[in-house]
Design a protein around this motif. Sequence first.
Motif, PDB file in Angstrom:
ATOM      1  N   LEU A  10       0.831  -1.200   0.000  1.00 61.10           N
ATOM      2  CA  LEU A  10       0.000   0.000   0.000  1.00 61.10           C
ATOM      3  C   LEU A  10       0.869   1.255   0.000  1.00 61.10           C
ATOM      4  CD1 LEU A  10      -2.978   0.787   0.035  1.00 61.10           C
ATOM      5  CD2 LEU A  10      -2.876   0.845   2.529  1.00 61.10           C
ATOM      6  N   GLY A  11       1.982   1.197   0.733  1.00 57.58           N
ATOM      7  CA  GLY A  11       2.913   2.327   0.756  1.00 57.58           C
ATOM      8  C   GLY A  11       3.515   2.588  -0.610  1.00 57.58           C
ATOM      9  N   TRP A  12       3.788   1.511  -1.358  1.00 53.98           N
ATOM     10  CA  TRP A  12       4.331   1.684  -2.705  1.00 53.98           C
ATOM     11  C   TRP A  12       3.322   2.423  -3.592  1.00 53.98           C
ATOM     12  CZ3 TRP A  12       2.496  -0.282  -7.394  1.00 53.98           C
ATOM     13  CH2 TRP A  12       3.328  -0.070  -8.503  1.00 53.98           C
ATOM     14  N   PHE A  13       2.036   2.049  -3.486  1.00 62.28           N
ATOM     15  CA  PHE A  13       1.008   2.757  -4.246  1.00 62.28           C
ATOM     16  C   PHE A  13       1.054   4.252  -3.924  1.00 62.28           C
ATOM     17  CE2 PHE A  13      -1.023  -1.320  -5.138  1.00 62.28           C
ATOM     18  CZ  PHE A  13      -1.723  -1.079  -6.310  1.00 62.28           C
ATOM     19  N   ARG A  14       1.161   4.582  -2.651  1.00 60.54           N
ATOM     20  CA  ARG A  14       1.051   5.987  -2.238  1.00 60.54           C
ATOM     21  C   ARG A  14       2.292   6.794  -2.598  1.00 60.54           C
ATOM     22  NH1 ARG A  14      -2.407   4.324   3.166  1.00 60.54           N
ATOM     23  NH2 ARG A  14      -4.402   4.230   2.032  1.00 60.54           N
ATOM     24  N   ARG A  21      11.231  -4.045  -2.728  1.00 67.38           N
ATOM     25  CA  ARG A  21      12.281  -4.927  -2.205  1.00 67.38           C
ATOM     26  C   ARG A  21      11.754  -6.347  -1.976  1.00 67.38           C
ATOM     27  NH1 ARG A  21      13.359   0.109  -0.071  1.00 67.38           N
ATOM     28  NH2 ARG A  21      15.499   0.851  -0.349  1.00 67.38           N
ATOM     29  N   LEU A  22      11.016  -6.837  -2.936  1.00 65.39           N
ATOM     30  CA  LEU A  22      10.482  -8.192  -2.848  1.00 65.39           C
ATOM     31  C   LEU A  22      11.472  -9.166  -3.484  1.00 65.39           C
ATOM     32  CD1 LEU A  22       6.765  -7.544  -3.897  1.00 65.39           C
ATOM     33  CD2 LEU A  22       7.743  -7.598  -1.595  1.00 65.39           C
ATOM     34  N   PRO A  23      11.800 -10.256  -2.815  1.00 59.52           N
ATOM     35  CA  PRO A  23      12.765 -11.233  -3.366  1.00 59.52           C
ATOM     36  C   PRO A  23      12.094 -12.139  -4.396  1.00 59.52           C
ATOM     37  CG  PRO A  23      11.997 -11.975  -1.226  1.00 59.52           C
ATOM     38  CD  PRO A  23      11.310 -10.647  -1.482  1.00 59.52           C
ATOM     39  N   ILE A  24      11.733 -11.552  -5.531  1.00 61.44           N
ATOM     40  CA  ILE A  24      10.960 -12.286  -6.545  1.00 61.44           C
ATOM     41  C   ILE A  24      11.781 -12.373  -7.826  1.00 61.44           C
ATOM     42  CG2 ILE A  24       8.923 -12.188  -8.030  1.00 61.44           C
ATOM     43  CD1 ILE A  24       7.429 -10.871  -5.733  1.00 61.44           C
ATOM     44  N   ARG A  25      11.822 -13.582  -8.403  1.00 57.00           N
ATOM     45  CA  ARG A  25      12.481 -13.773  -9.686  1.00 57.00           C
ATOM     46  C   ARG A  25      11.405 -14.010 -10.742  1.00 57.00           C
ATOM     47  NH1 ARG A  25      15.277 -18.418 -12.097  1.00 57.00           N
ATOM     48  NH2 ARG A  25      14.794 -19.607 -10.204  1.00 57.00           N
ATOM     49  N   ALA A  26      11.360 -13.137 -11.753  1.00 61.80           N
ATOM     50  CA  ALA A  26      10.388 -13.253 -12.849  1.00 61.80           C
ATOM     51  C   ALA A  26      11.156 -13.397 -14.156  1.00 61.80           C
ATOM     52  CB  ALA A  26       9.477 -12.031 -12.894  1.00 61.80           C
TER      53      ALA A  26
END
Length: 819
Positions: free
Chosen positions: A9-13, A93-98
């Motif tokens: 939500l903070g990222w949206f704002r 800062r999400l540890p996601i690999r796409a």
Amino acid sequence: MTLIPPNILGWFRTRGWEPHAHQIAMVQAAADGASSLLIAPTGGGKTLAGFLATLIELSERPRDGLHTLYISPLKALAVDVQRNLEIPAAEMRLPIRAETRTGDTPEAKRRRQRAHPPHILMTTPESLALLLSYPDAGDIFRPLRAVIVDELHALAGTKRGDLLALGLARLGRLAPAARRVGLSATVAEPAHLLAWLSRTGHADGGDVRLIQGRAGAEPRVDILDTRERLPWAGHMAMHALKEVYEEIRRHRTVLVFVNTRAQAELVFQALWRINDDTLPIALHHGSLAPEQRRKVEAAMARGDLRAVVATSSLDMGIDWASVDLVVQMGAPKGASRLVQRIGRANHRLDDPSRALLVPGNRFEVLECRAAADAVRDHTLDGDPPRPGGLDVLAQHILGMGCATPFDADGLYEEVVSAAPYAGLPRDDFDDVLDFVATGGYALGSYDRFRRLAQREDGRWAVASVQVTRQYRLNAGTIVQEPMLRVRLNRGPVLGEVEEYFIQGLTPGDTFAFAGQIVTFVGVREMEAVVSKGGSGDPAVPVYAGGRLPLSTHLAERVRGLLADPAAWDGLPEAVREWLRLQRWRSVLPGRDGLLVETFPHRGKRFLVAYAFEGRNAHQTLGMLLTRRMERLGAGPLGFVATDYVLAVWSLRTPPDMDALFDQDMLGDDLEEWMDESSMLRRTFRNVALITGVIDRRHPGQEKTGRQVTFSSDLIYDVLRRHDPGHVLLRATRADAAGGLTDVRRLSDFLARVRGRIVTKDLDRISPLAVPVILEIGRERVAGSATDELLEQAAAELVAEAMPELAPPSPKEQQRRLDL
């Protein structure tokens, strides 16, 4: 808002955004374990809505393994979505690999993805089918929690959609906890897509939640009223390129959409010739080398380009906020396609998208007006769903045999859970299984057609390692003409052109390709070698199947526009005058009936039928009418079909139009013609390639088009003679009915006009007939010399049909001066 955690939500704002209601509803559906179909306008954060639940789950419960599978109809869209997803993932800062996996992905990366899958994999229906054919498919997909199908409307109802629906049915068994998400901006019938997504294959299955986003700003759609002389025929709209260039100069970034790859090359070359400001203008279509396409996409994402000339390769989903105008060269052929293309401009919900339609001829002005009206009225094209193809089913069954031995009863239950096959009779399934296993009655004595073997426990398994290898080399439903790579001499590959085009060249000939002029050197090892530059009038590669037929919805609107003179306000004066003269000299076509005009022209009798049912249906109608006219002694000599009109010329005019256009022509006449027609053989060839009966590719080599056609013709003749009910022939006839021959649409047309045929016997060509007569004998791609000849022919026909519009002769000019 507790559904969305504070970090997201903070990222949206930080962006100055608040989640849209439909984005929150999508997260709620995921939290409830429900599948969902989101219908939202372009610019409404549709793609983010699809991924939001995935980001939340991986943020709160990080883990290894494949979590979300994203499936796109376009490779470019998969790459674009990966790029746009990496930005929020990095900022949160999400540890996601796409990662992406398409036909362009290097083999080493594909192997690594199977061994160590990313959290999010962006792929295509074909790449998914290949992944499901590996024995380790269960290990890869077992952790799966979501499958997102973007631009679902573009896949449902197609063979690629059939293949994907069967793949989803298999994923339902491998990953029963995975929810399904469909994303679409243009949907005429939501129930069809609800059924497609449902694990039951039915719209009322209750497992898919329909979520609709709020409407965005109304798009602004204008039709160019050209300063130039509006052509009578042709569809390239080359006459208006100076005006299109002026629009490019006035705007930040312009997407110039065309309907064929040949038109893309022509328009790009012509724009460069008048590009006195050396604006950065690029070219993008599916036959260019992947590296070239990726360069263009990256340059667009950076905002480096002022214009891109593109085909449907950029139709969907690409998020380039810098685009502030979409130009459609030629008529769009469908309201849904136009809405899709308009959505590429101003990719923001509350900013109106702007589009400029550039008609190629006078009939296309009417079609563009009909399309603009459809956009204003929020009506879309919507054909009823058709049953899934038996050829696609055969390919899927073989792929499942490559993965692991299967039980026929279990696989049948799995198959009928896919919407395109929900009504598949068990007998048809068994026939397809027998065909894949043995080749069927007529082919059963040949070992090469025995691709599955039944084990002692009753399960079916692939017959040999070689069968598996051939399946993986040839899987997919996109059947195109045989292609040759085009390579600069001792340089890079520019892309691909069809083999038949290269066969017509001799060394030294020039052609336009990849945005430049090249000279043909020769063919070496399945590559057309070329050098840069050259002189003379260059040819342009034409790709089979590139022309899009007029949709039923737009056809209805065009007929309505013609029948209502009060609706002509806003049409160019030249078009209004044309229609007024038609009403004076003949009559205008009605909304629901059929106008047939007959007249003499250059020693022949012409019959012109204003059917408005699309080129494919008109081609079939022309074939059937000429057969019938031959029996009646009318002496047919030929016919020409456009999207709007069919013209037949003969020695004599048939006396009874009601009998000539009777529905019974779809009986014996159709059967005899289809048996003799090369169209049916061509359709059979495509079906045979999809089922794998004919392999185009072998390890280290590829068959030529001539070899493929020779093989398919041999099998076709054997089956027609010895096994007319064979699965391959049934699939071929089903394809022909809705494809090249468009028999279904023709049947609906004949039923609609029965008892409503208006015949006008004229003493000369009518104004409305001028465009179709000009199409007789035209080449598909014209150079300047052909354009000049076309102008001369148009002037002659206009003088005959509408002397009021013809310029005065030199003698008449002198007489007026004398006065």
